[in-house]
Design a protein around this motif. Structure first.
Motif, PDB file in Angstrom:
ATOM      1  N   GLY A  69     -26.996  10.581   1.686  1.00  0.00           N
ATOM      2  CA  GLY A  69     -25.933   9.596   1.812  1.00  0.00           C
ATOM      3  C   GLY A  69     -24.676  10.186   1.207  1.00  0.00           C
ATOM      4  N   ARG A  93     -26.309  11.547  -2.401  1.00  0.00           N
ATOM      5  CA  ARG A  93     -27.450  10.667  -2.708  1.00  0.00           C
ATOM      6  C   ARG A  93     -28.517  10.769  -1.623  1.00  0.00           C
ATOM      7  NH1 ARG A  93     -23.406   6.300  -2.892  1.00  0.00           N
ATOM      8  NH2 ARG A  93     -22.320   6.494  -4.872  1.00  0.00           N
ATOM      9  N   VAL A  94     -29.758  10.596  -2.033  1.00  0.00           N
ATOM     10  CA  VAL A  94     -30.876  10.739  -1.091  1.00  0.00           C
ATOM     11  C   VAL A  94     -30.876   9.597  -0.069  1.00  0.00           C
ATOM     12  CG1 VAL A  94     -33.408  10.632  -0.911  1.00  0.00           C
ATOM     13  CG2 VAL A  94     -32.323  11.985  -2.726  1.00  0.00           C
ATOM     14  N   GLU A 102     -33.545   8.023   2.425  1.00  0.00           N
ATOM     15  CA  GLU A 102     -34.969   8.031   2.801  1.00  0.00           C
ATOM     16  C   GLU A 102     -35.092   7.991   4.321  1.00  0.00           C
ATOM     17  OE1 GLU A 102     -37.673   8.062   0.881  1.00  0.00           O
ATOM     18  OE2 GLU A 102     -36.630   7.961  -1.056  1.00  0.00           O
ATOM     19  N   LYS A 107     -20.513  -3.210   5.961  1.00  0.00           N
ATOM     20  CA  LYS A 107     -20.010  -3.100   4.578  1.00  0.00           C
ATOM     21  C   LYS A 107     -19.117  -1.875   4.593  1.00  0.00           C
ATOM     22  CE  LYS A 107     -21.581  -1.947  -0.035  1.00  0.00           C
ATOM     23  NZ  LYS A 107     -21.624  -0.459   0.091  1.00  0.00           N
ATOM     24  N   ASP A 122     -21.620   1.360   5.936  1.00  0.00           N
ATOM     25  CA  ASP A 122     -22.983   0.826   6.000  1.00  0.00           C
ATOM     26  C   ASP A 122     -23.047  -0.409   6.884  1.00  0.00           C
ATOM     27  OD1 ASP A 122     -24.121   2.641   4.151  1.00  0.00           O
ATOM     28  OD2 ASP A 122     -23.404   1.429   2.465  1.00  0.00           O
ATOM     29  N   LYS A 133     -29.054  -3.162   3.296  1.00  0.00           N
ATOM     30  CA  LYS A 133     -28.612  -2.068   4.160  1.00  0.00           C
ATOM     31  C   LYS A 133     -29.660  -1.740   5.224  1.00  0.00           C
ATOM     32  CE  LYS A 133     -26.885   1.425   1.761  1.00  0.00           C
ATOM     33  NZ  LYS A 133     -26.488   2.786   1.281  1.00  0.00           N
ATOM     34  N   MET A 155     -39.643   0.480   9.667  1.00  0.00           N
ATOM     35  CA  MET A 155     -40.287   0.427   8.346  1.00  0.00           C
ATOM     36  C   MET A 155     -40.872  -0.955   8.090  1.00  0.00           C
ATOM     37  SD  MET A 155     -37.361   2.324   7.963  1.00  0.00           S
ATOM     38  CE  MET A 155     -36.748   3.718   7.045  1.00  0.00           C
ATOM     39  N   PHE A 204     -40.357  -0.746   1.823  1.00  0.00           N
ATOM     40  CA  PHE A 204     -39.546   0.315   1.215  1.00  0.00           C
ATOM     41  C   PHE A 204     -40.070   0.641  -0.169  1.00  0.00           C
ATOM     42  CE2 PHE A 204     -36.741  -1.189   4.483  1.00  0.00           C
ATOM     43  CZ  PHE A 204     -36.105  -0.024   4.898  1.00  0.00           C
ATOM     44  N   LEU A 245     -35.794   0.678  -3.587  1.00  0.00           N
ATOM     45  CA  LEU A 245     -34.912   0.290  -2.472  1.00  0.00           C
ATOM     46  C   LEU A 245     -35.154  -1.138  -1.987  1.00  0.00           C
ATOM     47  CD1 LEU A 245     -34.785   3.432  -0.130  1.00  0.00           C
ATOM     48  CD2 LEU A 245     -33.019   2.571  -1.662  1.00  0.00           C
ATOM     49  N   LYS A 286     -32.253  -3.514  -1.852  1.00  0.00           N
ATOM     50  CA  LYS A 286     -31.021  -3.204  -1.119  1.00  0.00           C
ATOM     51  C   LYS A 286     -31.223  -2.708   0.302  1.00  0.00           C
ATOM     52  CE  LYS A 286     -28.615   0.171  -3.051  1.00  0.00           C
ATOM     53  NZ  LYS A 286     -28.136   1.351  -3.789  1.00  0.00           N
ATOM     54  N   ALA A 287     -32.481  -2.475   0.726  1.00  0.00           N
ATOM     55  CA  ALA A 287     -32.689  -1.924   2.068  1.00  0.00           C
ATOM     56  C   ALA A 287     -33.558  -2.844   2.909  1.00  0.00           C
ATOM     57  CB  ALA A 287     -33.358  -0.552   1.959  1.00  0.00           C
ATOM     58  N   ARG A 328     -18.140  -2.967  -3.940  1.00  0.00           N
ATOM     59  CA  ARG A 328     -19.341  -3.788  -4.116  1.00  0.00           C
ATOM     60  C   ARG A 328     -18.937  -5.246  -4.149  1.00  0.00           C
ATOM     61  NH1 ARG A 328     -22.160  -0.105  -2.901  1.00  0.00           N
ATOM     62  NH2 ARG A 328     -23.285   1.280  -4.295  1.00  0.00           N
TER      63      ARG A 328
END
Ligand code: ADP
Length: 270
Positions: free
Chosen positions: A52, A56-57, A59, A107, A111, A118, A146, A149, A153, A156-157, A264
């Motif tokens: 990201g 940032r990772v 997934e 967002k 995003d 997200k 998915m 998570f 996450l 937020k995911a 945010r």
């Protein structure tokens, strides 16, 4: 160029589709420096090093999402590249809705969210000199199938499956998002900015009309905002350059450049 078909390159597994796209662009440049008219889409079933913003990772488990990157060589100034992130966000939102009845919000700047979580992230990277973009890579990761998570996450995911109860074919999603991208990109090229899509973007803007907290993130921050404190204001929308308009508590309106800050919501993730 707009009606030209996308060249498609697929990997079962790769480090990151953005990395593959950047490497492809570098190799292309060595072959022929004149080839500007390119449209290549890179996809992978699994990314082992999806990223990201700020490294940032991201997934990207196997077969559960659409992990793709678009490679373009637009005749644009480097300052215009951030507008492509907004074009991609609109395209992803519309493409998703053409496949499933899941309403997504944006967002700003990068995003897509559903109910504050997200569902899609976008990472735009470019190579440019002072005047002109050499190439731009737009990574789009959509959480499709998915069923859950990792713990960190969960708050937020979310995924299209978790929102709709339906599994989605990533390939169909890709085709729909590409078709929407072509449409919005053509509009962008016609206007030279986002004036043609500003209204529809704002309709999806999760932050609009809400109080938002602006967090300077450090990387890519302008001199004006360097070292500045976190502050709060009301989000009014975007301007034709895709900058976020924030009304400060003293009534003045400030513009926030893409990539400059994290925005945010005061309440929750959005
Ligand atoms: P932001 O735009 O919110 O600043 P980034 O673009 O940097 O976030 O995306 C990376 C962040 O997204 C990670 O730090 C992690 O919290 C979150 N994340 C990672 N993988 C996923 C995923 N598949 N779906 C949703 N969020 C994810």
């Amino acid at each position: 160029m707009d009606k030209e078909r996308w060249k498609e390159i697929h990997y079962e597994e790769t480090d990151s589709t953005n990395l593959r796209a950047k490497q492809y662009a570098r190799e292309l440049r060595e072959e022929t420096s004149q080839t500007r008219e390119i449209k290549v889409v890179f996809t992978a079933d699994l990314q082992t090093a999806g990223r990201g913003r700020l490294g940032r990772v991201w997934e990207s488990p196997k077969g559960d999402g659409l992990w793709m990157s678009l490679l373009l060589r637009p005749e644009l100034s480097p300052a215009s590249a951030s507008m492509l992130t907004l074009i991609a966000a609109l395209a992803a939102a519309e493409g998703i809705e053409n496949v499933l009845s899941v309403k997504t919000q944006i967002k700003w700047p990068n995003d897509l969210v559903v109910n504050g979580k997200k569902i899609c992230g976008i990472l735009t990277e470019m190579h440019a000199d002072l005047q002109k973009i050499d190439y731009v890579v737009i990574g789009i990761g959509v959480n499709a199938n998915m069923t859950g998570f990792p713990e960190e996450l969960q708050e937020k995911a979310t995924s299209l499956y978790l929102c709709s109860g339906q599994k989605t074919d990533p390939d169909l999603l890709k085709q729909e998002i590409l078709a929407s991208f072509d449409h919005f990109y053509e509009e962008f090229q016609k206007c030279g900015d986002l004036s043609g899509v500003k209204d529809i973007y704002e309709k999806r803007l999760a932050n609009k009309g809400r109080e938002v907290r602006i967090l300077p993130t450090g990387a890519g921050i302008s001199d004006e905002n360097r070292g500045s404190e976190e502050w709060t204001g009301t989000c009014l929308g975007i301007n034709e350059k895709g900058e976020l308009l924030i009304q400060d508590t003293d009534g003045s309106v400030k513009t926030i450049l893409s990539g400059e800050v994290s925005v945010r919501g005061i309440y929750g993730y959005v």
